[in-house]
Design an enzyme around this catalytic site. Structure first.
Site, PDB file in Angstrom:
ATOM      1  N   LYS A  41       0.940  -1.762  -0.185  1.00  0.00           N
ATOM      2  CA  LYS A  41      -0.147  -0.191  -0.698  1.00  0.00           C
ATOM      3  C   LYS A  41       0.726   1.178   0.075  1.00  0.00           C
ATOM      4  O   LYS A  41       0.910   2.127  -1.012  1.00  0.00           O
ATOM      5  CB  LYS A  41      -0.754   0.104   1.051  1.00  0.00           C
ATOM      6  CG  LYS A  41      -2.300  -0.961   1.731  1.00  0.00           C
ATOM      7  CD  LYS A  41      -3.013  -0.570   2.581  1.00  0.00           C
ATOM      8  CE  LYS A  41      -2.419   0.128   3.612  1.00  0.00           C
ATOM      9  NZ  LYS A  41      -2.020  -1.444   4.257  1.00  0.00           N
ATOM     10  N   ARG A  54      11.125  -6.379   3.949  1.00  0.00           N
ATOM     11  CA  ARG A  54      11.398  -5.044   4.949  1.00  0.00           C
ATOM     12  C   ARG A  54      11.890  -4.967   5.609  1.00  0.00           C
ATOM     13  O   ARG A  54      12.566  -3.554   6.861  1.00  0.00           O
ATOM     14  CB  ARG A  54      10.162  -4.647   5.027  1.00  0.00           C
ATOM     15  CG  ARG A  54       9.633  -3.101   4.992  1.00  0.00           C
ATOM     16  CD  ARG A  54       7.797  -2.584   5.207  1.00  0.00           C
ATOM     17  NE  ARG A  54       7.026  -3.447   6.451  1.00  0.00           N
ATOM     18  CZ  ARG A  54       6.095  -2.965   6.227  1.00  0.00           C
ATOM     19  NH1 ARG A  54       5.369  -2.627   4.706  1.00  0.00           N
ATOM     20  NH2 ARG A  54       5.771  -3.456   7.123  1.00  0.00           N
ATOM     21  N   ARG A  64      -0.636  -8.528  13.035  1.00  0.00           N
ATOM     22  CA  ARG A  64      -0.829  -7.844  12.706  1.00  0.00           C
ATOM     23  C   ARG A  64      -1.506  -8.229  11.918  1.00  0.00           C
ATOM     24  O   ARG A  64      -2.735  -7.655  11.505  1.00  0.00           O
ATOM     25  CB  ARG A  64      -0.009  -7.131  11.929  1.00  0.00           C
ATOM     26  CG  ARG A  64       0.918  -6.264  12.691  1.00  0.00           C
ATOM     27  CD  ARG A  64       2.414  -5.674  13.023  1.00  0.00           C
ATOM     28  NE  ARG A  64       1.863  -4.505  11.188  1.00  0.00           N
ATOM     29  CZ  ARG A  64       2.713  -4.715  10.525  1.00  0.00           C
ATOM     30  NH1 ARG A  64       4.069  -4.880  10.785  1.00  0.00           N
ATOM     31  NH2 ARG A  64       2.538  -3.781   9.959  1.00  0.00           N
ATOM     32  N   ARG A  99      -9.453   0.999   9.803  1.00  0.00           N
ATOM     33  CA  ARG A  99      -8.340  -0.142  10.020  1.00  0.00           C
ATOM     34  C   ARG A  99      -9.931  -1.037  10.914  1.00  0.00           C
ATOM     35  O   ARG A  99      -9.687  -2.437  11.060  1.00  0.00           O
ATOM     36  CB  ARG A  99      -7.633   0.024  11.247  1.00  0.00           C
ATOM     37  CG  ARG A  99      -6.207  -0.283  10.836  1.00  0.00           C
ATOM     38  CD  ARG A  99      -5.815  -0.614  10.391  1.00  0.00           C
ATOM     39  NE  ARG A  99      -3.790  -1.171   9.859  1.00  0.00           N
ATOM     40  CZ  ARG A  99      -3.247  -0.262   9.857  1.00  0.00           C
ATOM     41  NH1 ARG A  99      -3.210   0.780   9.217  1.00  0.00           N
ATOM     42  NH2 ARG A  99      -2.071  -0.756   9.902  1.00  0.00           N
ATOM     43  N   ARG A 109      12.231  -1.889  10.937  1.00  0.00           N
ATOM     44  CA  ARG A 109      11.184  -1.009  11.864  1.00  0.00           C
ATOM     45  C   ARG A 109      10.509  -2.428  12.939  1.00  0.00           C
ATOM     46  O   ARG A 109      10.342  -3.624  12.890  1.00  0.00           O
ATOM     47  CB  ARG A 109       9.292  -1.319  10.751  1.00  0.00           C
ATOM     48  CG  ARG A 109       9.057   0.113  10.550  1.00  0.00           C
ATOM     49  CD  ARG A 109       8.188   0.222   9.285  1.00  0.00           C
ATOM     50  NE  ARG A 109       6.597  -0.225  10.266  1.00  0.00           N
ATOM     51  CZ  ARG A 109       5.762  -0.790   9.717  1.00  0.00           C
ATOM     52  NH1 ARG A 109       5.417  -0.084   8.297  1.00  0.00           N
ATOM     53  NH2 ARG A 109       4.364  -1.026  10.037  1.00  0.00           N
TER      54      ARG A 109
HETATM   55  P1  AMP Z   1       0.844   0.571   9.269  1.00  0.00           P
HETATM   56  O1  AMP Z   1       2.454   1.091   8.505  1.00  0.00           O
HETATM   57  O2  AMP Z   1      -0.392   1.760   8.439  1.00  0.00           O
HETATM   58  O3  AMP Z   1       1.190  -0.636   9.302  1.00  0.00           O
HETATM   59  O4  AMP Z   1       0.587   1.546  10.501  1.00  0.00           O
HETATM   60  C1  AMP Z   1       2.004   0.938  11.459  1.00  0.00           C
HETATM   61  C2  AMP Z   1       0.794   0.258  12.840  1.00  0.00           C
HETATM   62  O5  AMP Z   1       0.302   2.494  13.263  1.00  0.00           O
HETATM   63  C3  AMP Z   1      -0.544  -0.693  12.827  1.00  0.00           C
HETATM   64  O6  AMP Z   1      -0.101  -1.683  12.920  1.00  0.00           O
HETATM   65  C4  AMP Z   1      -0.924  -0.079  14.090  1.00  0.00           C
HETATM   66  O7  AMP Z   1      -0.833  -0.503  15.208  1.00  0.00           O
HETATM   67  C5  AMP Z   1      -0.861   1.709  13.999  1.00  0.00           C
HETATM   68  N1  AMP Z   1      -2.007   1.520  12.746  1.00  0.00           N
HETATM   69  C6  AMP Z   1      -1.718   2.595  12.087  1.00  0.00           C
HETATM   70  N2  AMP Z   1      -3.309   3.045  11.142  1.00  0.00           N
HETATM   71  C7  AMP Z   1      -4.265   2.518  12.716  1.00  0.00           C
HETATM   72  C8  AMP Z   1      -5.275   2.576  12.367  1.00  0.00           C
HETATM   73  N3  AMP Z   1      -6.465   3.387  11.533  1.00  0.00           N
HETATM   74  N4  AMP Z   1      -5.687   2.340  13.842  1.00  0.00           N
HETATM   75  C9  AMP Z   1      -5.719   2.073  14.676  1.00  0.00           C
HETATM   76  N5  AMP Z   1      -4.418   1.764  14.694  1.00  0.00           N
HETATM   77  C10 AMP Z   1      -3.345   2.109  13.463  1.00  0.00           C
END
Ligand code: AMP
Length: 186
Positions: free
Chosen positions: A13, A127, A144, A88, A133
């Site tokens: 994404k 990654r 996740r 989410r 990360r």
């Molecule tokens: P991402 O980079 O989008 O995978 O986000 C990394 C982490 O940030 C996720 O595993 C969640 O812990 C948190 N996170 C990001 N976006 C959201 C969201 N819309 N709602 C809740 N947690 C989020």
């Protein structure tokens, strides 16, 4: 264009959003990036969000709504937006609709990248090596993915019901996937 980009963690994404935003001339709004910046800067939001992020759990809807309301309140989204990482879960999808309807900028299309879990585990392992990360360890990745399956996957149905969903095969080269997404927007 006003777009929501959906797909499991590691589905590409972020990579695709970075390419699409240049073509569309709209801001790429990644809640994951916003949260990581908040953690790095040690803001009150970052301090509250860090434990959930490190465990691969969702940050609370309340904190996320505050973050997204603030970001979607900026003038640049009048040109459109490419939302990545939000909503989410169904509660976030409903809250987002309400917020965007209030400002007269509703979602026009939800693009979902389809990638199977085995591919994802491989991509995230790569990654982890490249970016380091803290939430890319195997155990956290598994969590996740479970969170995605249980809470986030139903969001595609939410947009399908509104006839806004377009599913795109997320397996292939960055270029191929970019072409499929671009075609889906035409
Ligand atoms: P991402 O980079 O989008 O995978 O986000 C990394 C982490 O940030 C996720 O595993 C969640 O812990 C948190 N996170 C990001 N976006 C959201 C969201 N819309 N709602 C809740 N947690 C989020």
């Amino acid at each position: 264009m006003r777009i929501v980009l959906l797909g499991p963690p590691g589905s590409g994404k972020g990579t695709q959003a970075a390419l699409l935003k240049d073509r569309l001339g709209v801001p790429h709004i990644s809640t994951g990036d916003l949260l990581r910046a908040a953690v790095k800067d040690g803001t009150p939001l970052g301090i509250k969000a860090k434990a959930a992020m490190d465990a691969g759990e969702l940050v609370s809807d309340e904190l996320m709504l505050g973050l997204i309301e603030e970001r979607m309140g900026a003038a640049d989204i009048k040109a459109g937006y490419l939302l990545d990482g939000y909503p989410r879960n169904l509660a976030q999808a409903r809250a987002l609709d309400e917020l965007l309807n209030r400002v007269g900028l509703p979602v026009e299309k939800a693009l979902a990248l389809i990638v199977d879990e085995e591919q994802i585990v491989q991509r995230i392992a790569r990654r982890a090596q490249e970016e380091g990360r803290s939430d890319d360890t195997e155990e956290v990745v598994r969590n996740r993915l479970a969170v995605y399956r249980e809470q986030t996957a139903p969001v595609t149905g939410y947009y399908a019901d509104q006839r806004l969903l377009v599913e795109v095969d997320g397996v292939g080269s960055i270029d191929e996937i970019n072409q499929r997404l671009t075609a889906a927007l035409d």
